[in-house]
Design an enzyme around this catalytic site. Sequence first.
Site, PDB file in Angstrom:
ATOM      1  N   ASP A  47       0.824  -1.213   0.000  1.00 19.02           N
ATOM      2  CA  ASP A  47       0.000   0.000   0.000  1.00 19.02           C
ATOM      3  C   ASP A  47       0.860   1.265   0.000  1.00 19.02           C
ATOM      4  O   ASP A  47       1.821   1.374   0.745  1.00 19.02           O
ATOM      5  CB  ASP A  47      -0.889   0.037   1.253  1.00 19.02           C
ATOM      6  CG  ASP A  47      -1.926  -1.077   1.208  1.00 19.02           C
ATOM      7  OD1 ASP A  47      -2.017  -1.748   0.156  1.00 19.02           O
ATOM      8  OD2 ASP A  47      -2.627  -1.264   2.229  1.00 19.02           O
TER       9      ASP A  47
ATOM     10  N   TYR B 188       0.433  21.362 -13.288  1.00 22.72           N
ATOM     11  CA  TYR B 188       0.965  20.013 -13.507  1.00 22.72           C
ATOM     12  C   TYR B 188       2.453  20.102 -13.864  1.00 22.72           C
ATOM     13  O   TYR B 188       3.305  19.448 -13.269  1.00 22.72           O
ATOM     14  CB  TYR B 188       0.171  19.358 -14.644  1.00 22.72           C
ATOM     15  CG  TYR B 188       0.683  18.008 -15.081  1.00 22.72           C
ATOM     16  CD1 TYR B 188       0.519  16.887 -14.275  1.00 22.72           C
ATOM     17  CD2 TYR B 188       1.326  17.851 -16.314  1.00 22.72           C
ATOM     18  CE1 TYR B 188       0.982  15.646 -14.686  1.00 22.72           C
ATOM     19  CE2 TYR B 188       1.782  16.615 -16.728  1.00 22.72           C
ATOM     20  CZ  TYR B 188       1.613  15.518 -15.913  1.00 22.72           C
ATOM     21  OH  TYR B 188       2.056  14.292 -16.319  1.00 22.72           O
TER      22      TYR B 188
ATOM     23  N   LYS C  69       5.790  18.540 -11.905  1.00 22.21           N
ATOM     24  CA  LYS C  69       6.591  17.524 -12.590  1.00 22.21           C
ATOM     25  C   LYS C  69       8.038  17.989 -12.691  1.00 22.21           C
ATOM     26  O   LYS C  69       8.981  17.198 -12.552  1.00 22.21           O
ATOM     27  CB  LYS C  69       6.026  17.274 -13.999  1.00 22.21           C
ATOM     28  CG  LYS C  69       4.853  16.304 -14.021  1.00 22.21           C
ATOM     29  CD  LYS C  69       5.368  14.904 -13.750  1.00 22.21           C
ATOM     30  CE  LYS C  69       4.292  13.844 -13.879  1.00 22.21           C
ATOM     31  NZ  LYS C  69       4.775  12.525 -13.427  1.00 22.21           N
TER      32      LYS C  69
END
Lengths: 431, 254
Positions: B65, B160, B164
């Site tokens: 997980d 975004y 990045k």
Amino acid sequence: MAKVVPASSDEQLVEAVQSAGTRGVLARGLGRSYGDAAQNAGGVVLDLLGRDRVLAVDEATGVIEVEAGISLDRLMRDFVPQGWFVPVTPGTRAVTVGGAIGSDIHGKNHHRAGTWTQHVRSLDLLTGTGEIRTLTPDDELFWACAGGMGLTGVILRARVALTPIESAFCTVDTQRCANLDGLLEAMADDDDHEFSVAWVDCLAKGEALGRSVLTRGRFARRDELPEKKQADPLAFNPRTPFTAPRGIPTGLLNKYSVAAFNEAWFRKAPARRDEEIQSITTFFHPLDAVADWNRIYGSGGLLQYQVVVPEGAEDVIRSCIDAFSHAGVASFLAVLKRFGPANRGHLSFPMGGWTLALDVPASVAGLADLLDRLDEQVLAVGGRGYLAKDSRMTPELVRAMYPALPRWQELRDEVDPNHVFQSDLARRLKL
Amino acid sequence: MRDALGRLQRVVVVGGTSAIARAAMARWARERRGLEVTLLARPGARREEAAAELTALAAKVECVDLDAEADLEAQRARIEAAFDGGGDVDLVLVALGALGDQEQAWQDPAAALRLVDVNARAPIFVGVIAAERLRRQGHGALVLLSSVAGERVRRSNFAYGATKAAADDFYRGLAQALAPDGVHVMVVRPGFVRTPMTEGLDEAPLAQDPADVAEDIDAGLAAGASVIWSPATMRVVMAGLKSLPAPIFRRLPI
Ligand SMILES: Cc1cc2nc3c(=O)[nH]c(=O)nc-3n(C[C@H](O)[C@H](O)[C@H](O)COP(=O)(O)OP(=O)(O)OC[C@H]3O[C@@H](n4cnc5c(N)ncnc54)[C@H](O)[C@@H]3O)c2cc1C
């Protein structure tokens, strides 16, 4: 990346073993194993080349005591002039005694003389607990070291029986065989010959599948030499290898150039020629004359594939050669040889039967699948692959091919409970 | 250990439900039977699906997980353990990524930080842990799925792109830091890829499928590249875009 530590005294090696980190240590000789057997990424590599002394010589029996970092080249230079040859030599002189035991190497005389370790009278092993033990062939642990790939400990010294020779030359019989059947037939009387090996053209197809040149020989007696050599029959002083020209374009070898080379080689070989006098170098170590020969395979490098199948499973050899010829795998170094019986080495490679070895450019398309398929055929008849040359087998495969592996692991765990000795090969194959 | 044919034996994939990661894993599993894969991803149907696809290809899959938006420090032990089980890790692929709603992301602080978490914080956090592991074993590759969007941020997706870019820069630095230890770090900058993440968006020029990117990743690994563009022509496009004077660049409809 590994830290390479030059080995000096026994004490220093003991210290190196006792202070090993989690990535462990590994002995290395001349690093001539093809794959990852002599590598230990993140750990320590003990470079044994500095330990190269001859400690004792029994001139009557030819038994010598040497440090394990000594090369076979040195042994030949020192002892051939005295009338002794190494009991077993691989296709190169550039291997150490430690590596010869670690891979339990074989030569052209395996069918009669067995492996290198079969000529070892005793050896000193530095174990994972820092103890130094002297082992003889009566100890099972001795045999765990034969082909043990450095994982049972560092071989410090060995006592080895050399073979008497009268000259530094071999008398060689050469015979061209039109195809595999012809070759197998010709090899039926191998036992009468001290050395025997066949070179196979893996690109030949159909009727000519497995066409080959069989060479067999023995050491020449002094009186068999041409007159001018008789004066100094044991002279042995090979030139240091020269380097392949740097400018060789990579990937020079392709299906076509190799096919042409193979054709020429096959044509050049006499249909039959007996008792030709050849030097040790020409007969045993032709590749040593071309240092860096592997560079002609191109930047992808080359991969060795060597398997053995038991007597009676010749069809698998045929099927291998057939597969290579169909795939157009450009290999000019395929070698077929008959092996004598296996020894007690748990991970020792040879077994009674046939071994096929070849170099292939790693860049051949579909190579991985092709070799995987061949492995399954080899396994199905109870054969196996050679760890010293492996770089692509899987843990499952090796387990199936070496049924004595669990027993070897027990013995290893006794002398190296914490797995101080590690290598990339051991990690890849979960040995 | 990677074998002589370059086939991987064990990989750890972070953000293993990403379409590009799935394409890459499928490729590696097809190449080598019994590939060992540790998938770090959020539990759920998508992870099950990714794992099932690999199992069908005879890979051995272990799921761990990981929630990139939750407290990372609290998950640290679990992430570290994922690297430790089993043999050497030949390759770590960090494929975490979220596009989000770009207009919301520059107007809603929480949405902006969510992109920071998934595209920068978590990849950097995991990258540090992976780097330590690979350094210790002295070999291996660490691959970051970055984006051309970070090379020069533009009006349409700068939230975004900026996040990045942070991870992209960090990994390029890691590449230098880890090189002496024999670890290969590679940053992958795909252009427009047809994935669930980009579904509904207008396709940009040079659009590709995840499998194309996977192929480029392998080629980059084999070549030892530190940065690759996918497709390779994207590099030229981006170089062109980057050198445009700001006034012109701003007026482009991109
Ligand atoms: C051109 C060529 C031809 C060859 N032909 C043949 C052939 O005909 N037959 C054949 O059998 N093999 C052949 N080989 C393979 C070669 O003989 C083996 O790989 C051999 O082990 C190499 O010896 P090395 O000293 O280079 O050992 P390395 O490559 O350095 O090591 C090989 C293994 O032995 C271990 N080892 C080395 N020294 C010690 C030590 N002191 N104590 C414990 N473990 C140690 C290492 O850990 C490693 O696992 C050939 C190789 C080449 C390159």
